[in-house]
Design a protein around this motif. Structure first.
Motif, PDB file in Angstrom:
ATOM      1  N   LEU A 108       2.857   1.061 -21.018  1.00 53.41           N
ATOM      2  CA  LEU A 108       2.897   0.224 -19.547  1.00 53.41           C
ATOM      3  C   LEU A 108       4.033   0.270 -19.406  1.00 53.41           C
ATOM      4  CD1 LEU A 108       0.509  -0.920 -17.901  1.00 53.41           C
ATOM      5  CD2 LEU A 108       1.654  -3.472 -19.941  1.00 53.41           C
ATOM      6  N   THR A 109       4.905  -0.210 -17.790  1.00 56.58           N
ATOM      7  CA  THR A 109       5.902   0.045 -17.562  1.00 56.58           C
ATOM      8  C   THR A 109       5.694  -0.609 -16.145  1.00 56.58           C
ATOM      9  OG1 THR A 109       5.730   2.149 -16.430  1.00 56.58           O
ATOM     10  CG2 THR A 109       7.213   2.408 -18.333  1.00 56.58           C
ATOM     11  N   VAL A 110       6.861  -1.657 -16.040  1.00 52.76           N
ATOM     12  CA  VAL A 110       6.424  -2.359 -14.074  1.00 52.76           C
ATOM     13  C   VAL A 110       7.515  -2.162 -13.684  1.00 52.76           C
ATOM     14  CG1 VAL A 110       6.333  -4.532 -13.272  1.00 52.76           C
ATOM     15  CG2 VAL A 110       5.486  -3.869 -15.932  1.00 52.76           C
ATOM     16  N   GLU A 111       8.029  -1.680 -12.792  1.00 52.07           N
ATOM     17  CA  GLU A 111       8.768  -1.531 -12.113  1.00 52.07           C
ATOM     18  C   GLU A 111       9.116  -2.700 -10.753  1.00 52.07           C
ATOM     19  OE1 GLU A 111       8.955   2.596  -9.509  1.00 52.07           O
ATOM     20  OE2 GLU A 111       8.637   3.296 -11.650  1.00 52.07           O
ATOM     21  N   VAL A 112      10.127  -2.565 -10.325  1.00 55.39           N
ATOM     22  CA  VAL A 112      10.243  -4.022 -10.042  1.00 55.39           C
ATOM     23  C   VAL A 112      10.562  -3.367  -8.469  1.00 55.39           C
ATOM     24  CG1 VAL A 112      11.242  -6.454  -9.181  1.00 55.39           C
ATOM     25  CG2 VAL A 112      10.374  -5.441 -11.140  1.00 55.39           C
ATOM     26  N   GLN A 113      10.383  -3.495  -7.440  1.00 59.15           N
ATOM     27  CA  GLN A 113      11.050  -2.618  -6.028  1.00 59.15           C
ATOM     28  C   GLN A 113      10.840  -3.988  -5.562  1.00 59.15           C
ATOM     29  OE1 GLN A 113       8.046   0.197  -5.535  1.00 59.15           O
ATOM     30  NE2 GLN A 113       8.515   1.388  -7.107  1.00 59.15           N
ATOM     31  N   GLY A 114      12.120  -4.587  -5.001  1.00 58.44           N
ATOM     32  CA  GLY A 114      12.159  -5.675  -4.190  1.00 58.44           C
ATOM     33  C   GLY A 114      11.374  -7.061  -4.457  1.00 58.44           C
ATOM     34  N   LYS A 115      10.049  -6.986  -3.695  1.00 61.31           N
ATOM     35  CA  LYS A 115       8.819  -8.187  -4.302  1.00 61.31           C
ATOM     36  C   LYS A 115       8.004  -7.584  -4.678  1.00 61.31           C
ATOM     37  CE  LYS A 115      10.680 -11.271  -0.774  1.00 61.31           C
ATOM     38  NZ  LYS A 115       9.859 -11.827   0.645  1.00 61.31           N
ATOM     39  N   THR A 116       8.448  -6.639  -4.511  1.00 67.82           N
ATOM     40  CA  THR A 116       6.522  -5.658  -4.919  1.00 67.82           C
ATOM     41  C   THR A 116       7.565  -4.634  -6.490  1.00 67.82           C
ATOM     42  OG1 THR A 116       6.114  -4.819  -3.011  1.00 67.82           O
ATOM     43  CG2 THR A 116       5.076  -3.725  -4.822  1.00 67.82           C
ATOM     44  N   LEU A 117       5.839  -5.995  -7.095  1.00 69.53           N
ATOM     45  CA  LEU A 117       5.644  -5.112  -9.373  1.00 69.53           C
ATOM     46  C   LEU A 117       4.900  -3.648  -8.844  1.00 69.53           C
ATOM     47  CD1 LEU A 117       5.618  -8.778  -9.674  1.00 69.53           C
ATOM     48  CD2 LEU A 117       7.779  -7.664 -10.852  1.00 69.53           C
ATOM     49  N   VAL A 118       5.300  -2.773  -9.635  1.00 70.53           N
ATOM     50  CA  VAL A 118       4.486  -1.020  -9.678  1.00 70.53           C
ATOM     51  C   VAL A 118       4.383  -1.611 -11.561  1.00 70.53           C
ATOM     52  CG1 VAL A 118       4.178   1.278  -9.541  1.00 70.53           C
ATOM     53  CG2 VAL A 118       5.318  -0.903  -7.733  1.00 70.53           C
ATOM     54  N   VAL A 119       2.944  -1.379 -11.198  1.00 65.99           N
ATOM     55  CA  VAL A 119       2.854  -1.300 -12.872  1.00 65.99           C
ATOM     56  C   VAL A 119       2.309   0.083 -12.761  1.00 65.99           C
ATOM     57  CG1 VAL A 119       1.258  -2.399 -14.829  1.00 65.99           C
ATOM     58  CG2 VAL A 119       2.121  -4.163 -13.309  1.00 65.99           C
ATOM     59  N   ARG A 120       3.001   0.311 -14.256  1.00 66.47           N
ATOM     60  CA  ARG A 120       1.859   1.732 -14.547  1.00 66.47           C
ATOM     61  C   ARG A 120       1.108   2.024 -15.523  1.00 66.47           C
ATOM     62  NH1 ARG A 120       4.044   4.669  -9.932  1.00 66.47           N
ATOM     63  NH2 ARG A 120       6.117   4.095  -9.202  1.00 66.47           N
ATOM     64  N   GLU A 121       0.182   2.152 -15.435  1.00 66.63           N
ATOM     65  CA  GLU A 121      -0.596   2.266 -17.013  1.00 66.63           C
ATOM     66  C   GLU A 121      -1.059   3.692 -17.145  1.00 66.63           C
ATOM     67  OE1 GLU A 121      -4.260  -0.488 -18.367  1.00 66.63           O
ATOM     68  OE2 GLU A 121      -3.903  -0.331 -16.121  1.00 66.63           O
TER      69      GLU A 121
END
Length: 77
Positions: A16-29
């Motif tokens: 499980l990873t989380v990318e912080v893209q400005g105000k957006t949080l992208v979670v990849r499972e």
């Protein structure tokens, strides 16, 4: 440049990873059962609400302790 956090990584097929893209949080499972799922959240509370609904302590081999560690890692992002 995006900030990437590894919440957990059991192997190349379970993580499980989380990318912080400005105000957006992208979670990849990524799981060996379901493949890759991507979730986008506009706030940390929205991501934590999803995580609280998605995970249970018995989902993890380490039980309650591992669950608490993963939730603490998500809160710190």
């Amino acid at each position: 440049m995006f900030e990437k956090h590894t919440v957990y990584k059991l192997d190349n097929y379970n993580m499980l990873t989380v990318e912080v893209q400005g105000k957006t949080l992208v979670v990849r499972e990524i799981s060996d059962q379901w493949g890759e799922e991507t979730h986008k959240f506009l706030s940390r509370p929205e991501m934590m609400d999803w995580a609280n609904r998605r995970f249970r302590p018995d989902d993890f081999p380490g039980g309650e302790e591992e669950y608490r560690k993963i939730m603490d890692t998500l809160r710190a992002i």
